[in-house]
Design a protein around this motif. Structure first.
Motif, PDB file in Angstrom:
ATOM      1  N   GLN A  43       0.536  41.823  -5.034  1.00 56.22           N
ATOM      2  CA  GLN A  43      -0.824  41.860  -5.555  1.00 56.22           C
ATOM      3  C   GLN A  43      -0.880  42.691  -6.838  1.00 56.22           C
ATOM      4  O   GLN A  43      -0.419  43.838  -6.869  1.00 56.22           O
ATOM      5  CB  GLN A  43      -1.736  42.464  -4.491  1.00 56.22           C
ATOM      6  CG  GLN A  43      -3.206  42.525  -4.844  1.00 56.22           C
ATOM      7  CD  GLN A  43      -4.034  43.048  -3.674  1.00 56.22           C
ATOM      8  OE1 GLN A  43      -3.770  42.749  -2.526  1.00 56.22           O
ATOM      9  NE2 GLN A  43      -5.021  43.863  -3.977  1.00 56.22           N
ATOM     10  N   VAL A  58       4.887  30.859   3.969  1.00 60.25           N
ATOM     11  CA  VAL A  58       4.540  32.188   3.458  1.00 60.25           C
ATOM     12  C   VAL A  58       3.180  32.612   3.988  1.00 60.25           C
ATOM     13  O   VAL A  58       2.384  31.796   4.444  1.00 60.25           O
ATOM     14  CB  VAL A  58       4.520  32.227   1.908  1.00 60.25           C
ATOM     15  CG1 VAL A  58       5.857  31.805   1.339  1.00 60.25           C
ATOM     16  CG2 VAL A  58       3.392  31.354   1.353  1.00 60.25           C
ATOM     17  N   ARG A  59       2.949  33.915   3.903  1.00 59.46           N
ATOM     18  CA  ARG A  59       1.660  34.497   4.277  1.00 59.46           C
ATOM     19  C   ARG A  59       1.096  35.208   3.058  1.00 59.46           C
ATOM     20  O   ARG A  59       1.818  35.919   2.350  1.00 59.46           O
ATOM     21  CB  ARG A  59       1.848  35.485   5.429  1.00 59.46           C
ATOM     22  CG  ARG A  59       0.619  36.330   5.758  1.00 59.46           C
ATOM     23  CD  ARG A  59       0.869  37.177   6.991  1.00 59.46           C
ATOM     24  NE  ARG A  59       2.026  38.045   6.829  1.00 59.46           N
ATOM     25  CZ  ARG A  59       2.681  38.601   7.845  1.00 59.46           C
ATOM     26  NH1 ARG A  59       2.308  38.358   9.088  1.00 59.46           N
ATOM     27  NH2 ARG A  59       3.711  39.393   7.626  1.00 59.46           N
ATOM     28  N   THR A  60      -0.211  35.008   2.799  1.00 60.35           N
ATOM     29  CA  THR A  60      -0.853  35.707   1.689  1.00 60.35           C
ATOM     30  C   THR A  60      -1.783  36.776   2.248  1.00 60.35           C
ATOM     31  O   THR A  60      -2.552  36.511   3.172  1.00 60.35           O
ATOM     32  CB  THR A  60      -1.644  34.741   0.782  1.00 60.35           C
ATOM     33  OG1 THR A  60      -2.710  34.138   1.533  1.00 60.35           O
ATOM     34  CG2 THR A  60      -0.732  33.646   0.249  1.00 60.35           C
ATOM     35  N   THR A  74      -1.963  31.272   5.870  1.00 59.91           N
ATOM     36  CA  THR A  74      -0.546  30.951   5.975  1.00 59.91           C
ATOM     37  C   THR A  74      -0.334  29.594   5.314  1.00 59.91           C
ATOM     38  O   THR A  74      -1.068  28.643   5.591  1.00 59.91           O
ATOM     39  CB  THR A  74      -0.099  30.900   7.447  1.00 59.91           C
ATOM     40  OG1 THR A  74      -0.304  32.191   8.040  1.00 59.91           O
ATOM     41  CG2 THR A  74       1.370  30.534   7.556  1.00 59.91           C
ATOM     42  N   LEU A  81       1.087  28.070  -5.220  1.00 63.09           N
ATOM     43  CA  LEU A  81       0.771  29.451  -4.870  1.00 63.09           C
ATOM     44  C   LEU A  81      -0.134  30.052  -5.941  1.00 63.09           C
ATOM     45  O   LEU A  81       0.269  30.197  -7.090  1.00 63.09           O
ATOM     46  CB  LEU A  81       2.058  30.271  -4.734  1.00 63.09           C
ATOM     47  CG  LEU A  81       3.067  29.772  -3.685  1.00 63.09           C
ATOM     48  CD1 LEU A  81       4.320  30.650  -3.682  1.00 63.09           C
ATOM     49  CD2 LEU A  81       2.448  29.741  -2.294  1.00 63.09           C
ATOM     50  N   PHE A  93      -1.557  38.103  -9.832  1.00 63.17           N
ATOM     51  CA  PHE A  93      -1.598  37.625  -8.453  1.00 63.17           C
ATOM     52  C   PHE A  93      -2.674  38.390  -7.690  1.00 63.17           C
ATOM     53  O   PHE A  93      -2.700  39.627  -7.708  1.00 63.17           O
ATOM     54  CB  PHE A  93      -0.246  37.838  -7.765  1.00 63.17           C
ATOM     55  CG  PHE A  93       0.788  36.799  -8.109  1.00 63.17           C
ATOM     56  CD1 PHE A  93       0.815  35.588  -7.438  1.00 63.17           C
ATOM     57  CD2 PHE A  93       1.723  37.028  -9.099  1.00 63.17           C
ATOM     58  CE1 PHE A  93       1.766  34.623  -7.741  1.00 63.17           C
ATOM     59  CE2 PHE A  93       2.676  36.077  -9.415  1.00 63.17           C
ATOM     60  CZ  PHE A  93       2.701  34.868  -8.739  1.00 63.17           C
ATOM     61  N   ASN A  96      -0.585  39.659  -2.021  1.00 66.67           N
ATOM     62  CA  ASN A  96       0.847  39.705  -1.728  1.00 66.67           C
ATOM     63  C   ASN A  96       1.244  38.363  -1.130  1.00 66.67           C
ATOM     64  O   ASN A  96       0.512  37.806  -0.308  1.00 66.67           O
ATOM     65  CB  ASN A  96       1.178  40.806  -0.717  1.00 66.67           C
ATOM     66  CG  ASN A  96       0.988  42.198  -1.277  1.00 66.67           C
ATOM     67  OD1 ASN A  96       0.954  42.400  -2.491  1.00 66.67           O
ATOM     68  ND2 ASN A  96       0.862  43.183  -0.402  1.00 66.67           N
ATOM     69  N   ILE A  97       2.400  37.844  -1.513  1.00 71.17           N
ATOM     70  CA  ILE A  97       2.911  36.603  -0.936  1.00 71.17           C
ATOM     71  C   ILE A  97       4.244  36.925  -0.262  1.00 71.17           C
ATOM     72  O   ILE A  97       5.236  37.213  -0.936  1.00 71.17           O
ATOM     73  CB  ILE A  97       3.089  35.509  -1.984  1.00 71.17           C
ATOM     74  CG1 ILE A  97       1.772  35.259  -2.735  1.00 71.17           C
ATOM     75  CG2 ILE A  97       3.588  34.216  -1.344  1.00 71.17           C
ATOM     76  CD1 ILE A  97       1.876  34.244  -3.856  1.00 71.17           C
ATOM     77  N   GLU A  98       4.242  36.867   1.072  1.00 75.94           N
ATOM     78  CA  GLU A  98       5.418  37.254   1.865  1.00 75.94           C
ATOM     79  C   GLU A  98       5.962  36.036   2.616  1.00 75.94           C
ATOM     80  O   GLU A  98       5.198  35.275   3.209  1.00 75.94           O
ATOM     81  CB  GLU A  98       5.032  38.341   2.870  1.00 75.94           C
ATOM     82  CG  GLU A  98       6.183  38.821   3.732  1.00 75.94           C
ATOM     83  CD  GLU A  98       5.734  39.795   4.802  1.00 75.94           C
ATOM     84  OE1 GLU A  98       6.604  40.362   5.490  1.00 75.94           O
ATOM     85  OE2 GLU A  98       4.508  39.981   4.952  1.00 75.94           O
ATOM     86  N   THR A  99       7.271  35.864   2.585  1.00 74.70           N
ATOM     87  CA  THR A  99       7.881  34.740   3.296  1.00 74.70           C
ATOM     88  C   THR A  99       7.929  35.029   4.797  1.00 74.70           C
ATOM     89  O   THR A  99       8.199  36.151   5.219  1.00 74.70           O
ATOM     90  CB  THR A  99       9.306  34.471   2.800  1.00 74.70           C
ATOM     91  OG1 THR A  99      10.114  35.638   3.007  1.00 74.70           O
ATOM     92  CG2 THR A  99       9.317  34.128   1.313  1.00 74.70           C
TER      93      THR A  99
END
Length: 212
Positions: A43, A58-60, A74, A81, A93, A96-99
């Motif tokens: 972010q 991914v999860r935002t 998700t 994205l 952004f 946060n974009i997490e796999t």
């Protein structure tokens, strides 16, 4: 990464695989791989290119200055994205974009993509529709948090998912502390709005009318 994966996306509807492949090969684009639990973006990071999730999930999440986390959604490949922010005046952004599993991301050159849209107006139309739909989604999300009570949001979640797996994860999604979520579940159960059987929850439509 195969071009046919990208052709499944609404963004590239209306063009041929040959046209898309030529665009990808002629410009300096990047394909990056990520392990589960890695961050594709944080972010506040500058958003200079168009990110396309080609494989994986991914999860935002948004994170406040105090460290409070709110899961926005998700996303499963193939998916753009944060597309609405690439041409923004403050192009950073928003999340946060997490796999959540091994993933691949195609990073498209911003200027090349803009030129591609001018060359193929159908792509520009597709892109405008996508970012308009994203605005609609975020508007509905804001409505949930600004106007609906926790119990209403919880009942809507149960209706969509049939229950609650991890209370901590659902608390992040609903933007509350875990104890507040547990208390809301207990109160809804006592009111007869939900019935709990193991990991499954069932909504009593009659008793829960006041929350919808």
């Amino acid at each position: 990464m195969e071009p046919h994966i990208l052709l499944q996306m609404p963004l590239f509807r209306g063009i041929t695989e040959e046209t898309l492949l030529k665009f990808i090969l002629l410009h300096q684009h990047t394909l990056k791989s990520y392990k589960s639990g890695e961050f594709i973006a944080m972010q506040g990071d500058i958003y200079r290119s168009l990110y396309i999730l080609c494989n994986g999930t991914v999860r935002t999440q948004m994170v406040s200055a105090e460290g409070k986390q709110l899961t926005i959604e998700t996303l499963r490949a193939p998916k753009l994205l944060a597309p609405a922010f690439i041409f923004a005046s403050e192009n950073r952004f928003p999340v946060n974009i997490e796999t959540l599993e091994t993933s691949e991301v195609l990073i498209l050159n911003k200027d090349a993509f803009l030129e591609f849209m001018h060359q193929y107006p159908i792509i520009m139309q597709n892109f405008l529709k996508l970012i308009s739909d994203r605005s609609l989604f975020l508007s509905k999300k804001l409505n949930e948090f600004a106007l609906q009570s926790l119990k209403s949001r919880l009942l809507n979640y149960v209706k969509m998912h049939g229950g609650i797996g991890s209370q901590q994860e659902v608390a992040h999604i609903l933007g509350v502390a875990r104890p507040s979520l547990a208390r809301a579940i207990s109160e809804l159960s006592n009111e007869g709005c939900i019935q709990i059987e193991g990991k499954e929850m069932f909504i009593d439509e009659e008793n829960s009318k006041k929350y919808f």
